[in-house]
Scaffold this motif. Sequence first.
Motif, PDB file in Angstrom:
ATOM      1  N   GLY A  13       0.827  -1.198   0.000  1.00 25.12           N
ATOM      2  CA  GLY A  13       0.000   0.000   0.000  1.00 25.12           C
ATOM      3  C   GLY A  13       0.859   1.245   0.000  1.00 25.12           C
ATOM      4  N   ALA A  14       0.296   2.336   0.527  1.00 25.95           N
ATOM      5  CA  ALA A  14       1.024   3.606   0.520  1.00 25.95           C
ATOM      6  C   ALA A  14       0.587   4.476   1.677  1.00 25.95           C
ATOM      7  CB  ALA A  14       0.789   4.347  -0.797  1.00 25.95           C
ATOM      8  N   PHE A  15       1.547   5.267   2.189  1.00 25.94           N
ATOM      9  CA  PHE A  15       1.208   6.376   3.070  1.00 25.94           C
ATOM     10  C   PHE A  15       0.567   7.463   2.205  1.00 25.94           C
ATOM     11  CE2 PHE A  15       5.129   5.502   5.979  1.00 25.94           C
ATOM     12  CZ  PHE A  15       4.430   4.481   6.610  1.00 25.94           C
ATOM     13  N   LEU A  16      -0.495   8.075   2.683  1.00 32.47           N
ATOM     14  CA  LEU A  16      -1.127   9.165   1.952  1.00 32.47           C
ATOM     15  C   LEU A  16      -1.424  10.285   2.932  1.00 32.47           C
ATOM     16  CD1 LEU A  16      -2.337  10.373  -0.608  1.00 32.47           C
ATOM     17  CD2 LEU A  16      -4.456   9.125  -0.140  1.00 32.47           C
ATOM     18  N   SER A  17      -0.538  11.295   2.951  1.00 32.21           N
ATOM     19  CA  SER A  17      -0.692  12.379   3.906  1.00 32.21           C
ATOM     20  C   SER A  17      -1.630  13.465   3.401  1.00 32.21           C
ATOM     21  CB  SER A  17       0.674  13.007   4.200  1.00 32.21           C
ATOM     22  OG  SER A  17       1.153  13.711   3.056  1.00 32.21           O
ATOM     23  N   GLY A  18      -1.822  13.537   2.088  1.00 31.12           N
ATOM     24  CA  GLY A  18      -2.562  14.645   1.503  1.00 31.12           C
ATOM     25  C   GLY A  18      -1.651  15.717   0.962  1.00 31.12           C
ATOM     26  N   GLY A  19      -0.339  15.539   1.112  1.00 32.63           N
ATOM     27  CA  GLY A  19       0.633  16.449   0.519  1.00 32.63           C
ATOM     28  C   GLY A  19       0.929  16.063  -0.923  1.00 32.63           C
ATOM     29  N   VAL A  20       1.706  16.892  -1.600  1.00 32.95           N
ATOM     30  CA  VAL A  20       1.984  16.684  -3.022  1.00 32.95           C
ATOM     31  C   VAL A  20       2.749  15.378  -3.251  1.00 32.95           C
ATOM     32  CG1 VAL A  20       3.182  17.612  -5.045  1.00 32.95           C
ATOM     33  CG2 VAL A  20       1.966  19.153  -3.496  1.00 32.95           C
ATOM     34  N   SER A  30       0.802  12.085  -2.554  1.00 32.28           N
ATOM     35  CA  SER A  30      -0.315  12.035  -3.502  1.00 32.28           C
ATOM     36  C   SER A  30       0.176  11.681  -4.900  1.00 32.28           C
ATOM     37  CB  SER A  30      -1.047  13.378  -3.523  1.00 32.28           C
ATOM     38  OG  SER A  30      -1.608  13.680  -2.256  1.00 32.28           O
ATOM     39  N   ALA A  31       1.334  12.221  -5.301  1.00 29.32           N
ATOM     40  CA  ALA A  31       1.904  11.894  -6.613  1.00 29.32           C
ATOM     41  C   ALA A  31       2.276  10.418  -6.688  1.00 29.32           C
ATOM     42  CB  ALA A  31       3.123  12.767  -6.893  1.00 29.32           C
ATOM     43  N   VAL A  32       2.793   9.870  -5.591  1.00 27.47           N
ATOM     44  CA  VAL A  32       3.142   8.449  -5.562  1.00 27.47           C
ATOM     45  C   VAL A  32       1.885   7.589  -5.671  1.00 27.47           C
ATOM     46  CG1 VAL A  32       4.070   6.606  -4.102  1.00 27.47           C
ATOM     47  CG2 VAL A  32       5.309   8.770  -4.327  1.00 27.47           C
ATOM     48  N   VAL A  33       0.833   7.948  -4.960  1.00 24.05           N
ATOM     49  CA  VAL A  33      -0.416   7.181  -5.021  1.00 24.05           C
ATOM     50  C   VAL A  33      -1.025   7.263  -6.419  1.00 24.05           C
ATOM     51  CG1 VAL A  33      -2.805   7.091  -4.185  1.00 24.05           C
ATOM     52  CG2 VAL A  33      -0.913   7.319  -2.560  1.00 24.05           C
ATOM     53  N   ALA A  34      -0.983   8.441  -7.041  1.00 20.05           N
ATOM     54  CA  ALA A  34      -1.503   8.578  -8.409  1.00 20.05           C
ATOM     55  C   ALA A  34      -0.739   7.669  -9.362  1.00 20.05           C
ATOM     56  CB  ALA A  34      -1.418  10.029  -8.858  1.00 20.05           C
ATOM     57  N   VAL A  80      -5.700   0.606  -4.911  1.00 19.94           N
ATOM     58  CA  VAL A  80      -4.506   0.784  -4.084  1.00 19.94           C
ATOM     59  C   VAL A  80      -4.928   0.907  -2.624  1.00 19.94           C
ATOM     60  CG1 VAL A  80      -2.539   2.301  -3.611  1.00 19.94           C
ATOM     61  CG2 VAL A  80      -3.294   1.917  -5.983  1.00 19.94           C
ATOM     62  N   ASN A  81      -4.167   0.313  -1.733  1.00 16.54           N
ATOM     63  CA  ASN A  81      -4.372   0.497  -0.290  1.00 16.54           C
ATOM     64  C   ASN A  81      -3.670   1.771   0.156  1.00 16.54           C
ATOM     65  OD1 ASN A  81      -5.701  -2.093   0.326  1.00 16.54           O
ATOM     66  ND2 ASN A  81      -3.734  -2.992  -0.228  1.00 16.54           N
ATOM     67  N   THR A  82      -4.387   2.680   0.820  1.00 20.37           N
ATOM     68  CA  THR A  82      -3.776   3.909   1.319  1.00 20.37           C
ATOM     69  C   THR A  82      -4.129   4.101   2.790  1.00 20.37           C
ATOM     70  OG1 THR A  82      -5.682   5.207   0.512  1.00 20.37           O
ATOM     71  CG2 THR A  82      -3.755   5.070  -0.919  1.00 20.37           C
ATOM     72  N   CYS A  83      -3.198   4.682   3.529  1.00 15.26           N
ATOM     73  CA  CYS A  83      -3.383   4.909   4.957  1.00 15.26           C
ATOM     74  C   CYS A  83      -2.953   6.318   5.310  1.00 15.26           C
ATOM     75  CB  CYS A  83      -2.569   3.902   5.775  1.00 15.26           C
ATOM     76  SG  CYS A  83      -3.049   2.181   5.527  1.00 15.26           S
ATOM     77  N   SER A  84      -3.699   6.949   6.195  1.00 17.11           N
ATOM     78  CA  SER A  84      -3.340   8.299   6.621  1.00 17.11           C
ATOM     79  C   SER A  84      -3.740   8.518   8.069  1.00 17.11           C
ATOM     80  CB  SER A  84      -4.002   9.355   5.730  1.00 17.11           C
ATOM     81  OG  SER A  84      -5.407   9.350   5.904  1.00 17.11           O
ATOM     82  N   ILE A  85      -3.105   9.516   8.649  1.00 16.41           N
ATOM     83  CA  ILE A  85      -3.372   9.918  10.025  1.00 16.41           C
ATOM     84  C   ILE A  85      -4.021  11.296  10.005  1.00 16.41           C
ATOM     85  CG2 ILE A  85      -2.262  10.717  12.149  1.00 16.41           C
ATOM     86  CD1 ILE A  85      -2.425   7.763  12.073  1.00 16.41           C
ATOM     87  N   GLY A  86      -5.087  11.453  10.774  1.00 10.09           N
ATOM     88  CA  GLY A  86      -5.681  12.759  10.969  1.00 10.09           C
ATOM     89  C   GLY A  86      -5.484  13.192  12.413  1.00 10.09           C
ATOM     90  N   LEU A  95       4.604   2.369   0.236  1.00  8.76           N
ATOM     91  CA  LEU A  95       5.374   3.393  -0.469  1.00  8.76           C
ATOM     92  C   LEU A  95       5.090   4.748   0.165  1.00  8.76           C
ATOM     93  CD1 LEU A  95       5.509   1.007  -2.475  1.00  8.76           C
ATOM     94  CD2 LEU A  95       5.370   2.668  -4.336  1.00  8.76           C
ATOM     95  N   SER A  96       6.106   5.605   0.183  1.00 11.85           N
ATOM     96  CA  SER A  96       5.957   6.928   0.791  1.00 11.85           C
ATOM     97  C   SER A  96       6.434   8.002  -0.181  1.00 11.85           C
ATOM     98  CB  SER A  96       6.759   7.013   2.095  1.00 11.85           C
ATOM     99  OG  SER A  96       8.129   7.279   1.831  1.00 11.85           O
ATOM    100  N   GLY A  97       6.186   9.248   0.184  1.00 11.53           N
ATOM    101  CA  GLY A  97       6.632  10.382  -0.628  1.00 11.53           C
ATOM    102  C   GLY A  97       7.868  11.055  -0.088  1.00 11.53           C
TER     103      GLY A  97
END
Length: 638
Positions: free
Chosen positions: A262-269, A272-276, A286-292, A362-364
């Motif tokens: 999967g991928a870390f998805l922080s909402g930053g550029v 987000s580019a890696v997830v795209a 795609v599996n994505t995970c984020s922290i709020g 995967l991370s950014g």
Amino acid sequence: MCGITGIFDTVSARPIAQAVLQRMNESQHHRGPDEGSLHIEPGVGLGHKRLSIIDVATGQQPLFNEDGSVVVVFNGEIYNYQELIPELQALGHVFHTRSDTECIVHAWESWGEDCVKRFRGMFAFALWDRNRQSFFLARDRLGVKPMFYALLDDGTLLFGSELKSLLAHGGVHRDIDPYAVEEYFALGYVPEPRTIFKQAKKLPPAHTLVIRRGQPIQVPREYWDVRFSLDNRISETDAQHELIARLDESVRLRMIAEVPLGAFLSGGVDSSAVVASMARLSDGAVNTCSIGFDDPAFNESEYAQMVADRYQTRHFQKTVRSDDVDLIDTLAHLYDEPFADSSAIPTYRVSELTRQRVTVALSGDGGDETFGGYRRYRLHMMEEGMRSALPDSLRRPLFGLLGRVYPKADWAPRMFRAKTTFEGMARTSVEAYFHSMSFVRGSIRSQLFSKALKSQLAGYSAEEVFHHHARKAGTDDPLALIQYIDTHTYLVGDINTKVDRASMAHSLEVREPLMDHQLVEWVATLPSSYKLRGPVGKVLLKKANEPYLPADVLYRQKMGFAVPLARWFRGPLRERVREALLEGPMLDCGLFEPTAIRDLVDQHQAGKRDFATPIWTLLMFDAFLRCTMGQTRTALAA
């Protein structure tokens, strides 16, 4: 992803104590809970803890060549191993597994120390060649994977993925390096090659160390460096298309796995580019995970949700309390030496969440350094414009005076907080950048450090770390210079260290497509205007991703992965701060002036000044003294 450790007798072939090696190996169980193995022969002991990712069935380590004369333990991934296998087979090598690890032993046999130049990936490994009586340590180009080592008084060499494995041996002197204390308080981490202990070192990124038994130990050798030539004449439009192609290739290589990914998805550029890119390359979701965060000032989850919705990812999110303060001792145990980046807390939490869903993420990380994304880059370039407009003979005395007399107005609107700008204008470019990056400014360090510590420092300043790298940068371009410095300091010592320890605490492998060395090399050839243009950073990355990501994600103000330290220290952590810093080992270790610490804490908690970062830096040093040093009321320095 794994944990490696071992013992090598550089003098002779004395027996290796299996119980000691086992203890060193088990200290890193979290890095590889799937399997653990040892190899022992006269004068050599290798340990490995495995997190199975590739060739799950037959990729066990330590791994040998055909006749058993070469053995390796390896942490990381060689992403181009499938290309190397047929080349090595053509040279006569016989493979018994489908693992990237086996490429290392055969590459060593064919290409020797230069084998690392053929590897594309993140790696740290140790290799013993019995026929050549050679022991070989190596670390990847951008320092994604760690490597610690120590030479004991009797000629025994220890190595490991984490400092704790060396300490588990029992023979490492825990004498604190005063230079490391200065560097930690200046930068928030202890930069390569130093560790907090005099006897232990970090192998720097893009370096190897070869030791031949019975011969003098050489210094580590550098095998790669990034060069900011800035001479690529490609048009911006063509560069955008090429960037997407290169990014997709980098992501594709890092999606090779036999376990959930999967991928870390922080909402930053960057993330987000890696997830795209992952979505473009994937047949399924795609599996994505984020922290709020429950504090809106620190919460980016709505932007992560935008990207998740666009690509219909399987998105998992967890909200972390803004007073999530229970990890201080946990972090101290993870990092083994002082580490003051407070974003280690959310990084730990997002790793914890992600591991519940996948084994590889995967991370950014690396995007800001490579593409010019930090806000401090824009501020530095503004200062550079002013610095270049005035001669040194006028600029340094004028702004030096203004910096001294202008009040430190943390409470005032940003436009009136000019003290730092004035101080920066009085300095050279490297001096100013070091000043802006300092966790605890030089004037405060001078107040905090004891006379005994300052005597041991003998005038040494952590600023020399930046000057050392600046001398090697090979560029006069002001943006490229600080990108080069960051790539060799902040990226390695802070970002990569934080992600490695936080992820491996949960047995999660993290891969960084934006740190692919071929991608980094190519971006370094592009003009600085493709990276930073006026107030906009990461120009090329954002332009290239306009067809793939919402404008609100690409062009919003950068938030970062922060936590509300200032509020914590006046609220839920108020008493803990006072107890930790105003009594116990911080007072008795001999490194600090108690009255200076008390004054700093009192001013912050009274709301007179914002000393949140220095307090956190002190707090994490206290946690190190208690958790790694086992100190209560014992002095550490005379």
